[in-house]
Design a protein around this motif. Structure first.
Motif, mmCIF file in Angstrom:
data_model
loop_
_atom_site.group_PDB
_atom_site.id
_atom_site.type_symbol
_atom_site.label_atom_id
_atom_site.label_comp_id
_atom_site.label_asym_id
_atom_site.label_seq_id
_atom_site.Cartn_x
_atom_site.Cartn_y
_atom_site.Cartn_z
ATOM 1 N N ARG A 171 0.845 -1.206 0.000
ATOM 2 C CA ARG A 171 0.000 0.000 0.000
ATOM 3 C C ARG A 171 0.879 1.255 0.000
ATOM 4 N NH1 ARG A 171 -5.353 -1.592 0.705
ATOM 5 N NH2 ARG A 171 -5.573 -3.593 1.748
ATOM 6 N N ASN A 172 1.735 1.278 -1.018
ATOM 7 C CA ASN A 172 2.713 2.363 -1.177
ATOM 8 C C ASN A 172 3.583 2.536 0.059
ATOM 9 O OD1 ASN A 172 2.325 3.081 -3.884
ATOM 10 N ND2 ASN A 172 0.450 4.157 -3.326
ATOM 11 N N TRP A 173 4.032 1.424 0.563
ATOM 12 C CA TRP A 173 5.007 1.356 1.643
ATOM 13 C C TRP A 173 4.489 1.924 2.962
ATOM 14 C CZ3 TRP A 173 8.662 -1.997 0.570
ATOM 15 C CH2 TRP A 173 8.873 -2.293 -0.781
ATOM 16 N N THR A 174 3.196 1.711 3.189
ATOM 17 C CA THR A 174 2.614 2.093 4.480
ATOM 18 C C THR A 174 2.340 0.870 5.348
ATOM 19 O OG1 THR A 174 0.368 2.075 3.563
ATOM 20 C CG2 THR A 174 1.554 4.191 3.547
ATOM 21 N N GLU A 175 2.444 -0.329 4.760
ATOM 22 C CA GLU A 175 2.234 -1.572 5.508
ATOM 23 C C GLU A 175 3.420 -2.501 5.277
ATOM 24 O OE1 GLU A 175 -1.491 -3.364 4.478
ATOM 25 O OE2 GLU A 175 -2.625 -1.541 4.909
ATOM 26 N N ILE A 176 3.892 -3.110 6.341
ATOM 27 C CA ILE A 176 5.025 -4.035 6.243
ATOM 28 C C ILE A 176 4.494 -5.435 5.926
ATOM 29 C CG2 ILE A 176 6.969 -5.100 7.446
ATOM 30 C CD1 ILE A 176 7.125 -2.617 9.210
ATOM 31 N N PRO A 177 4.876 -5.986 4.779
ATOM 32 C CA PRO A 177 4.440 -7.343 4.465
ATOM 33 C C PRO A 177 5.256 -8.368 5.256
ATOM 34 C CG PRO A 177 5.852 -6.531 2.725
ATOM 35 C CD PRO A 177 5.668 -5.396 3.702
ATOM 36 N N ALA A 178 4.709 -9.551 5.402
ATOM 37 C CA ALA A 178 5.401 -10.607 6.148
ATOM 38 C C ALA A 178 6.734 -10.971 5.491
ATOM 39 C CB ALA A 178 4.505 -11.839 6.254
ATOM 40 N N ASN A 179 6.778 -10.901 4.182
ATOM 41 C CA ASN A 179 7.986 -11.273 3.439
ATOM 42 C C ASN A 179 8.737 -10.031 2.942
ATOM 43 O OD1 ASN A 179 5.990 -10.546 1.620
ATOM 44 N ND2 ASN A 179 6.552 -12.097 0.110
ATOM 45 N N LEU A 180 8.947 -9.073 3.814
ATOM 46 C CA LEU A 180 9.560 -7.798 3.427
ATOM 47 C C LEU A 180 10.908 -7.988 2.736
ATOM 48 C CD1 LEU A 180 9.528 -4.712 3.338
ATOM 49 C CD2 LEU A 180 10.601 -4.724 5.604
ATOM 50 N N GLY A 181 11.694 -8.941 3.184
ATOM 51 C CA GLY A 181 13.005 -9.157 2.568
ATOM 52 C C GLY A 181 12.899 -9.444 1.081
ATOM 53 N N VAL A 182 11.984 -10.310 0.717
ATOM 54 C CA VAL A 182 11.780 -10.658 -0.693
ATOM 55 C C VAL A 182 11.188 -9.471 -1.451
ATOM 56 C CG1 VAL A 182 10.479 -12.171 -2.259
ATOM 57 C CG2 VAL A 182 11.520 -13.111 -0.185
ATOM 58 N N VAL A 183 10.235 -8.810 -0.829
ATOM 59 C CA VAL A 183 9.561 -7.669 -1.463
ATOM 60 C C VAL A 183 10.561 -6.560 -1.766
ATOM 61 C CG1 VAL A 183 7.877 -5.818 -1.058
ATOM 62 C CG2 VAL A 183 7.296 -8.187 -0.501
ATOM 63 N N ARG A 184 11.385 -6.237 -0.802
ATOM 64 C CA ARG A 184 12.316 -5.136 -1.041
ATOM 65 C C ARG A 184 13.390 -5.505 -2.049
ATOM 66 N NH1 ARG A 184 14.875 -3.950 4.896
ATOM 67 N NH2 ARG A 184 17.011 -3.915 4.195
ATOM 68 N N LEU A 185 13.818 -6.761 -2.084
ATOM 69 C CA LEU A 185 14.780 -7.169 -3.112
ATOM 70 C C LEU A 185 14.174 -7.034 -4.505
ATOM 71 C CD1 LEU A 185 16.589 -10.294 -1.609
ATOM 72 C CD2 LEU A 185 17.554 -8.013 -2.039
ATOM 73 N N GLN A 186 12.936 -7.478 -4.651
ATOM 74 C CA GLN A 186 12.282 -7.359 -5.959
ATOM 75 C C GLN A 186 12.140 -5.900 -6.353
ATOM 76 O OE1 GLN A 186 8.918 -9.899 -6.795
ATOM 77 N NE2 GLN A 186 7.966 -8.331 -8.073
ATOM 78 N N TRP A 187 11.760 -5.058 -5.415
ATOM 79 C CA TRP A 187 11.566 -3.638 -5.687
ATOM 80 C C TRP A 187 12.895 -2.970 -6.046
ATOM 81 C CZ3 TRP A 187 12.644 1.348 -4.026
ATOM 82 C CH2 TRP A 187 11.714 2.327 -4.362
#
Length: 168
Positions: free
Chosen positions: A116-132
């Motif tokens: 949600r445009n970086w207002t919520e931390i997903p459970a898999n933040l490590g993977v999400v931020r690498l992809q981003w």
């Protein structure tokens, strides 16, 4: 007024070429910023990373620059149609810009939506931020190459317009 080999004025195509290079360069600004920030951001804690991501609020306005860059690059390819080298370089730059958009819509935007445009931390933040982050790095590389091709297209178009044209 400078003329090409056919006695036609060149100011319109010169202006389009300059606008093309400038618009692609402006498109590279946010991509380059993402690339150079990536190395430090990947070392951040989850909380610090999420805080840093809020710095990008409002960057959607760069979408205007993207549309202008793509439009100008396409326009330049069409304007240079009779100069094969300039045409193909412009079309190559256009393909790279479109490739950067494919990366954005397939790999980066889904992460923006997921968080949600970086207002919520997903459970898999490590993977999400690498992809981003890696998505932006790949997009920056394509955009830089597009800038190089656009510049080469403009320069070859200027050079080619002073020589007799031939169809290829």
């Amino acid at each position: 007024m400078p003329e090409d080999a056919n006695g036609q004025g060149r100011y319109g195509t010169d202006l389009l070429g300059i606008t093309t290079v400038i618009s692609v360069a402006i498109y590279l600004i946010p991509e380059g910023a993402h690339f150079f920030e990536m190395f430090n951001k990947l070392k951040m804690s989850s909380v610090d990373y999420m805080t840093m991501q809020r710095a990008y609020d409002g960057w959607a306005l760069f979408g205007v620059a993207i549309v202008i860059a793509v439009g100008c690059t396409l326009g330049h390819a069409i304007a240079m149609w009779d100069i094969p080298v300039a045409r193909w370089l412009s079309l190559g730059a256009l393909a790279l810009l479109i490739g950067a958009q494919v990366i954005f819509w397939c790999f980066i935007y889904p992460m923006n939506a997921l968080t949600r445009n970086w207002t919520e931390i997903p459970a898999n933040l490590g993977v999400v931020r690498l992809q981003w982050e890696y998505g932006h790095a790949a997009s920056a590389a394509l955009t830089l190459l597009a800038l190089v091709l656009a510049l080469c297209a403009v320069l070859s178009g200027v050079r080619g317009s002073s020589q007799p044209t031939r169809q290829v």
